[in-house]
Design an enzyme around this catalytic site. Structure first.
Site, short mmCIF file in Angstrom:
data_model
loop_
_atom_site.label_atom_id
_atom_site.label_comp_id
_atom_site.label_asym_id
_atom_site.label_seq_id
_atom_site.Cartn_x
_atom_site.Cartn_y
_atom_site.Cartn_z
N CYS A 219 52.04 39.83 34.56
CA CYS A 219 51.70 38.42 34.76
C CYS A 219 50.67 37.97 33.72
O CYS A 219 49.48 38.27 33.85
CB CYS A 219 51.15 38.25 36.17
SG CYS A 219 50.57 36.60 36.55
N CYS B 227 47.95 35.68 35.04
CA CYS B 227 46.92 36.38 35.81
C CYS B 227 45.98 37.15 34.90
O CYS B 227 44.77 37.16 35.09
CB CYS B 227 47.55 37.40 36.76
SG CYS B 227 48.91 36.75 37.75
N ASP B 228 46.52 37.84 33.92
CA ASP B 228 45.74 38.87 33.22
C ASP B 228 45.49 38.59 31.74
O ASP B 228 44.74 39.34 31.11
CB ASP B 228 46.46 40.22 33.36
CG ASP B 228 46.53 40.66 34.81
OD1 ASP B 228 45.63 40.30 35.57
OD2 ASP B 228 47.50 41.36 35.18
#
Ligand SMILES: Cc1cc2nc3c(=O)[nH]c(=O)nc-3n(C[C@H](O)[C@H](O)[C@H](O)COP(=O)(O)OP(=O)(O)OC[C@H]3O[C@@H](n4cnc5c(N)ncnc54)[C@H](O)[C@@H]3O)c2cc1C
Length: 315
Positions: free
Chosen positions: A133, A136-137
């Site tokens: 992701c 997300c990261d």
């Protein structure tokens, strides 16, 4: 007979449980027997869930959600749901131990699974350089050299997005041409931080505490080489967990459970779906949690509208 059964223990399931429990519906939540807490159990720092200015570890966030749901009376059962019958007014949910549970409403929040490469160190290094992701990261990979595996639209989107942070992004693709749409391809080709590695597949991920490199195998001549990278984003697809509802609930062309407009109402009255299992686009903890709220409120309204002669005592 339960008023509401919730299937799934991710942000969508637990948030639905918090709302349903606080509405006095005494939810029964099936959390699964092994994968309790959903996808966030596979990650370390979560920095984009509101309310945690210093960030929070994924498992800790899920533990807090469960505690909050239980505090208001949610019953959490560590069972896998293996069959569902949504055909009648009474919904029937069968668990792995063979028990059949009945409810007036069901919230289906089983999430979706990112496809994995199937390599030995993939799970061990998840949250330590391996990610599925970019939203997300990506932020954790500032000024780093990383690789993205995949050749579709989502791989191009992830790679292009990641160039906001990383100094260099390799796109590893097992063939010589991409599946991605022409416009997404062009955007990636035009980005000077992106370098394509064609005809290559990842056969090993290296690193003790953090990813330090990968082994690439040439799909044409079979030769292998090492590529030093500090991050590996796997963008080879995502499968909504819908196998129990095939033929029972309407699905979208993307394979997610179809819901009516902005509601959580599925094609079966009294069955509501929430989280990544209905979401082909956003797939974030906060969107899943919000979706769980919608499902609990929809279930509440559905129950309130049931005819007065419904035997309330039996609920
Ligand atoms: C590595 C990784 C890192 C991520 N990092 C972030 C991040 O930093 N921030 C962010 O916002 N999002 C992040 N995400 C995305 C986020 O985790 C998901 O969007 C979110 O968890 C989806 O919530 P959900 O409740 O819909 O489903 P899930 O979290 O997938 O939970 C579904 C649950 O249902 C259970 N279940 C499924 N089938 C059954 C069954 N038959 N019986 C019983 N239980 C069942 C599963 O075991 C699982 O526990 C990350 C995802 C991954 C994979």
């Amino acid at each position: 007979m339960h008023q509401i059964i919730i299937i799934g223990s991710g942000p969508a399931g637990f948030t639905a449980a918090i709302y349903a429990a606080r509405a006095g519906l005494k939810p029964l939540l099936f959390a699964s027997s092994v994968a309790i807490g959903g996808e966030l159990m596979n990650t370390t720092d979560v920095e984009n869930f509101p309310g945690f200015p210093e960030g929070v570890q994924g498992p800790e966030l899920m533990q807090k959600m469960q505690e909050q749901a239980e505090r208001f009376g949610t019953q959490v059962a560590y069972e896998d749901v293996v069959d569902v019958d949504f055909s009648g007014e009474v919904k029937r949910v069968t668990t792995g131990d063979g028990a059949v549970h009945e409810a007036r409403t069901v919230v289906y929040a089983t999430g979706s699974a990112y496809r994995k490469l199937g390599l030995p160190d993939e799970d061990r290094l998840s949250g330590h350089g391996v990610s599925w992701c970019a939203t997300c990261d990506g932020f954790f990979f500032r000024e780093k050299t990383i690789a993205v595996v995949g050749g579709g639209d989502s791989a191009m989107e992830e790679a292009t997005f990641l160039t906001r942070f990383a100094d260099k992004v390799y796109v590893i693709h097992r063939r010589e041409e991409l599946k991605a749409s022409k416009i997404m391809q062009q955007r990636a080709f035009d980005n000077e931080k992106i370098e394509f590695v064609w005809n290559a597949e990842v056969t090993a991920i290296h690193g003790e505490a953090q990813v330090s490199g990968i082994t690439l195998r040439d799909t044409v001549d079979g030769t292998e080489r090492e590529l030093p990278v500090e991050g590996l984003f796997i963008a080879i697809g995502n499968d909504p967990r819908t196998h129990l509802v095939h033929g029972k609930l309407e699905l979208t062309p993307e394979g997610t459970i179809a819901v009516e407009g902005r509601s959580s109402r599925t094609s079966a009255p009294g069955v509501f779906a929430a989280g990544d299992v209905i979401d082909p686009s956003y797939r974030q903890a906060i969107t899943a949690a919000a979706s769980g709220t919608v499902a609990a409120l929809d279930a509440e309204h559905f129950l309130a509208a049931l005819p007065a002669e419904e035997p309330a005592a039996a609920l």
